[in-house]
Design a protein around this motif. Structure first.
Motif, short mmCIF file in Angstrom:
data_model
loop_
_atom_site.label_atom_id
_atom_site.label_comp_id
_atom_site.label_asym_id
_atom_site.label_seq_id
_atom_site.Cartn_x
_atom_site.Cartn_y
_atom_site.Cartn_z
N ALA A 132 56.89 -66.94 -19.83
CA ALA A 132 58.12 -67.72 -19.79
C ALA A 132 58.33 -68.38 -18.43
CB ALA A 132 59.30 -66.82 -20.14
N ALA A 133 57.97 -67.69 -17.36
CA ALA A 133 58.13 -68.29 -16.03
C ALA A 133 57.26 -69.52 -15.89
CB ALA A 133 57.79 -67.26 -14.96
N GLU A 134 56.02 -69.44 -16.37
CA GLU A 134 55.14 -70.61 -16.32
C GLU A 134 55.71 -71.75 -17.16
OE1 GLU A 134 52.03 -73.09 -15.37
OE2 GLU A 134 52.61 -71.17 -14.47
N LEU A 143 63.50 -69.18 -14.28
CA LEU A 143 63.78 -68.05 -15.16
C LEU A 143 64.37 -66.93 -14.33
CD1 LEU A 143 63.38 -66.90 -18.09
CD2 LEU A 143 61.22 -65.92 -17.23
N LEU A 144 65.41 -66.29 -14.84
CA LEU A 144 66.08 -65.21 -14.13
C LEU A 144 66.01 -63.91 -14.92
CD1 LEU A 144 69.39 -67.02 -13.07
CD2 LEU A 144 67.31 -66.75 -11.70
N HIS A 175 58.64 -69.27 -10.19
CA HIS A 175 59.66 -69.72 -11.14
C HIS A 175 60.46 -68.56 -11.72
CE1 HIS A 175 57.51 -73.43 -10.74
NE2 HIS A 175 56.42 -72.90 -11.25
N LEU A 176 60.20 -67.33 -11.27
CA LEU A 176 60.95 -66.16 -11.70
C LEU A 176 61.74 -65.61 -10.52
CD1 LEU A 176 61.61 -64.02 -13.88
CD2 LEU A 176 59.67 -62.69 -13.00
N ARG A 177 63.08 -65.49 -10.71
CA ARG A 177 63.92 -65.00 -9.62
C ARG A 177 64.95 -64.02 -10.17
NH1 ARG A 177 65.66 -69.43 -5.37
NH2 ARG A 177 65.43 -67.59 -4.03
#
Length: 271
Positions: A132-134, A143-144, A175-177
């Protein structure tokens, strides 16, 4: 500079949902968030945002069957395709609403889950988040993930900040935080200022509410003024979502937010 966003799932419930956008704008909010947009056409939500000059700052991916008790799909073995389908639906809404970030709920562990089951759920979670982050990165979104306390949501897979940091490390995507919710963190561990400092580089969104009753953030255990000042001093330039349930009327309880540009008392309470 602290920028507050109204959570329209919890605030301004004196109004029908679509009327909450204008109520929030009248009270001085420039950003909004909410749990889920999927009951309404994206075009209708876009029109409400544009009419009121509001920014959509966050919403959640589809959580599965909410009425049946599901609270997210990201960590559920066997539900990978449903998670991916939900991700695509969320990204369609995010594009239409120009929303830069979406939150993936982890889901619930089975009752009395043993270590092997927990490991299986965690592996699924990391695999799904990696995908999902990609995919979010391809769309220019972030994406969180958010630790949610086990008192309000028993059995939730992701409850602790230390596990969230480990998950982000293992996924290894820019892209993931982290969605850092002061309410959930205070219930699970406290030490909010130092915890914020430890993981500040990973924080992509912040939410607030009073502890323990999830009312206005100036009610209860938290010194919200000091916490927001500390957040600002760290250099945070994102939004702070007001994800709380007002004790009485929404506007009547907004006095705490005047220092941040919210004009409490200048909006009507009645629909």
């Amino acid at each position: 500079m602290i920028r507050l966003a109204a959570n329209l799932s919890m605030m301004f419930t004196e109004h029908d949902f679509l009327d909450r956008f204008s109520a929030a704008a009248k009270a001085g909010f420039r950003g909004v968030e909410y749990l889920f947009p999927y009951d309404f056409p994206a075009s209708e939500l876009r029109a409400r945002l544009d009419d009121q000059g509001l920014t959509q700052v966050l919403f959640n991916l589809p959580p599965g069957d909410w009425e049946a008790g599901e609270r997210g799909l990201a960590g559920l073995p066997g539900r990978e395709q449903a998670f991916r389908d939900g991700l695509e639906r969320a990204l369609e809404y995010a594009q239409a609403l120009d929303c830069p970030r979406v939150h993936a709920m982890a889901g619930l562990l089975p009752d009395n889950a043993d270590p092997a089951t927990r490991d299986a759920y965690l592996k699924t979670y990391i695999d799904n988040l990696s995908y999902a982050a990609e995919r979010c990165g391809q769309d220019g979104r972030t994406l969180l993930i958010e630790p949610i306390n086990g008192r309000d949501m028993p059995g939730y897979l992701l409850q602790h900040q230390v596990l969230a940091r480990e998950v982000i490390r293992r996924v290894g995507s820019p892209h993931l935080r982290l969605q850092f919710d002061l309410y959930h963190c205070q219930i699970m561990q406290g030490d909010l200022m130092r915890t914020l400092e430890q993981q500040f580089a990973q924080v992509g969104h912040v939410q607030i509410a009073g502890v323990p009753e999830r009312h206005e953030p100036d009610q209860g255990e938290l010194n919200i003024g000091a916490l927001l000042e500390h957040l600002d001093a760290q250099g945070y330039d994102g939004w702070v979502g007001c994800e709380y349930r007002p004790r009485a009327g929404t506007v009547a309880g907004l006095g705490w937010a005047r220092p941040y540009g919210i004009i409490a008392g200048h909006a009507e309470e009645t629909p």
